[in-house]
Scaffold this active site. Structure first.
Site, PDB file in Angstrom:
ATOM      1  N   CYS A 140       0.913  -1.215   0.368  1.00  0.00           N
ATOM      2  CA  CYS A 140      -0.047   0.097   0.251  1.00  0.00           C
ATOM      3  C   CYS A 140       1.086   1.365   0.141  1.00  0.00           C
ATOM      4  O   CYS A 140       1.571   1.642  -1.182  1.00  0.00           O
ATOM      5  CB  CYS A 140      -0.755  -0.064   1.097  1.00  0.00           C
ATOM      6  SG  CYS A 140      -2.333   0.612   1.168  1.00  0.00           S
ATOM      7  N   HIS A 148      -3.495  -5.676   0.914  1.00  0.00           N
ATOM      8  CA  HIS A 148      -2.742  -6.240   2.607  1.00  0.00           C
ATOM      9  C   HIS A 148      -2.629  -7.245   2.796  1.00  0.00           C
ATOM     10  O   HIS A 148      -2.807  -7.845   3.249  1.00  0.00           O
ATOM     11  CB  HIS A 148      -3.786  -5.092   3.345  1.00  0.00           C
ATOM     12  CG  HIS A 148      -2.938  -3.708   3.645  1.00  0.00           C
ATOM     13  ND1 HIS A 148      -1.970  -3.403   4.425  1.00  0.00           N
ATOM     14  CD2 HIS A 148      -3.988  -3.168   2.600  1.00  0.00           C
ATOM     15  CE1 HIS A 148      -2.105  -1.670   2.963  1.00  0.00           C
ATOM     16  NE2 HIS A 148      -3.264  -2.048   2.784  1.00  0.00           N
ATOM     17  N   GLU A 155      -0.741  -8.942   5.053  1.00  0.00           N
ATOM     18  CA  GLU A 155       0.159  -8.388   6.438  1.00  0.00           C
ATOM     19  C   GLU A 155      -1.924  -8.448   7.060  1.00  0.00           C
ATOM     20  O   GLU A 155      -2.167  -8.698   8.519  1.00  0.00           O
ATOM     21  CB  GLU A 155      -0.130  -7.689   6.809  1.00  0.00           C
ATOM     22  CG  GLU A 155      -0.193  -5.930   7.464  1.00  0.00           C
ATOM     23  CD  GLU A 155      -0.417  -5.312   5.968  1.00  0.00           C
ATOM     24  OE1 GLU A 155      -0.492  -5.792   4.708  1.00  0.00           O
ATOM     25  OE2 GLU A 155      -0.907  -4.473   5.834  1.00  0.00           O
TER      26      GLU A 155
END
Lengths: 225, 83
Positions: A89, A197, A199
Site C-alpha cells: 500500500c 494487504h 498482513e
C-alpha cells in the site's frame, strides 16, 4: 535459523504494527522496528517491510516524502544487494517514488477510498514472495487505499509483463490500474510492491488467510538457502 | 528570487481528479467546458545564485514524478518597490 526482518515506520505509517505481528506470527521471530530518521538498518536482514499508512500525510504525492527519508537510502542499498523488500500500500507508493519499482500510483479512478476484500490472480508463483502459491491461483486479500491506480507507459508495461514482473493482478475492477496490476516485482525479483494487504489476511479470524503464504514464501526461501 | 514550478500530468495520463472537477462544473451549470486537468503550483523563494540546473534537479528529484508528470519552471520578475 531465526528470520531477521525489519519493519520501517514513517511518520503516518499505520500498518506497521500489523506487519510486525504478521511477520512474528509466521516466522516466530519479532522483526526489528526501524524509524524513518535512522540512516542504517540492522545487519544481516533477511527481509525488509515498508508498511501501509499515510506517511507524511501524503504530502506532495503519496510516498514522495518517505522515499527521500534517511532510512530509504539504506533500504535502496539493501535492495540493490538483493535483500528482499516488500512494500504494501503506502509502502508500494514509497517503492515507486524511490525508483526501486517501475510506474506510479495515482488517485483511484473512482476518486473514492476503497476498503474491501478483492480477488487476485497469482500471476507469477516463482518469485521469492509467491513460491507458496500456485501459478494462476485465485486468492482474496483486502485493499484499503485512495491512491492505488497503477500507471506506467505502454513500453514499461510490456517490459514488466514480458519479464514476469507482474506478481498479482486484480480479478475485478478496483481502482483503474493499468492492465489490472495489483503487485509488481523489480527486474531482479527481490522487491515487491502491492496495494492489497497480505498482513491483514494471515489468520482465519481476519476473515481469510490468503496473505499468509506470501510471508511463508520468503521464509521458506531462507530455510532452503 | 521567486520561482513558480508548475507540475501537470503528462498528456495521455488519465486524470480522475480533473474529471471529477469537470463533472462538478457541469453540475453547477457551467456549459462549454471541454476538459479539465488538475495540476499543482509550487512557489519557491530561492537565493539569486541558485542555478537553473539546481532548479531543474529539484523538479526531477522531488517536485515532479517524471513517470506521470511534466513540470515548467517560471522565474518571476522582481517586483519594483516590493518589500
Amino acid at each position: 535459523m531465526a528470520f531477521r526482518s525489519a519493519v520501517i515506520t514513517f511518520p503516518g505509517s499505520n500498518c506497521d504494527r500489523d506487519m510486525a505481528v504478521a511477520l512474528e506470527q509466521v516466522s516466530g521471530t519479532a522483526p526489528h522496528r526501524v524509524w524513518h530518521g535512522e540512516s542504517t538498518l540492522p545487519d544481516g536482514l533477511d527481509f525488509i517491510a515498508l508498511p501501509g499508512g499515510f506517511s507524511y500525510g501524503d504530502y506532495l504525492r503519496s510516498g514522495a516524502m518517505a522515499a527521500r527519508s534517511p532510512i530509504m537510502r539504506a533500504v535502496v542499498d539493501a535492495a540493490q544487494r538483493g535483500v528482499p523488500v516488500l512494500g504494501v500500500c503506502n509502502g508500494f507508493q514509497v517503492l515507486t517514488e524511490s525508483g526501486l519499482l517501475p510506474g506510479a500510483l495515482m488517485r483511484n479512478a473512482s476518486q473514492n477510498f476503497i476498503c474491501r476484500n478483492v480477488r487476485l490472480k497469482v500471476e507469477n508463483s516463482s518469485s521469492l514472495f509467491t513460491s507458496e502459491y500456485n501459478q494462476g491461483e485465485e486468492i482474496s486479500i483486502p485493499v484499503a487505499h485512495h491512491d492505488g491506480n497503477f500507471f506506467a507507459d505502454d513500453q514499461t508495461l510490456n517490459r514488466v509483463e514480458g519479464e514476469g514482473q507482474v506478481a498479482f493482478r486484480y480479478l475485478e475492477s478496483v481502482n483503474g490500474s493499468r492492465r489490472d496490476i495489483a503487485g509488481v516485482l523489480n527486474a531482479a525479483g527481490n522487491v515487491l510492491g502491492m496495494m492489497p494487504h497480505p498482513e491483514r489476511a494471515v489468520e482465519d479470524d481476519h476473515g481469510g488467510s490468503d496473505g499468509r503464504r506470501l510471508f511463508e514464501s520468503a521464509i521458506a526461501r531462507l530455510v532452503a538457502a | 528570487m521567486k520561482v513558480h514550478v508548475h507540475v501537470s500530468l503528462k498528456p495521455g495520463v488519465l486524470d480522475p481528479q480533473g474529471r471529477a472537477i469537470h463533472h462538478a462544473l457541469e453540475g453547477l451549470g457551467f456549459d462549454g467546458v471541454n476538459d479539465v486537468r488538475a495540476g499543482r503550483l509550487i512557489e519557491l523563494d530561492v537565493d539569486d545564485n541558485v542555478s537553473d540546473e539546481a532548479l531543474d534537479d529539484m523538479c526531477r528529484k522531488l517536485l515532479a514524478n517524471m513517470v506521470i508528470e511534466n513540470y515548467r519552471i517560471e522565474k518571476l520578475p522582481e517586483t519594483v518597490g516590493a518589500a
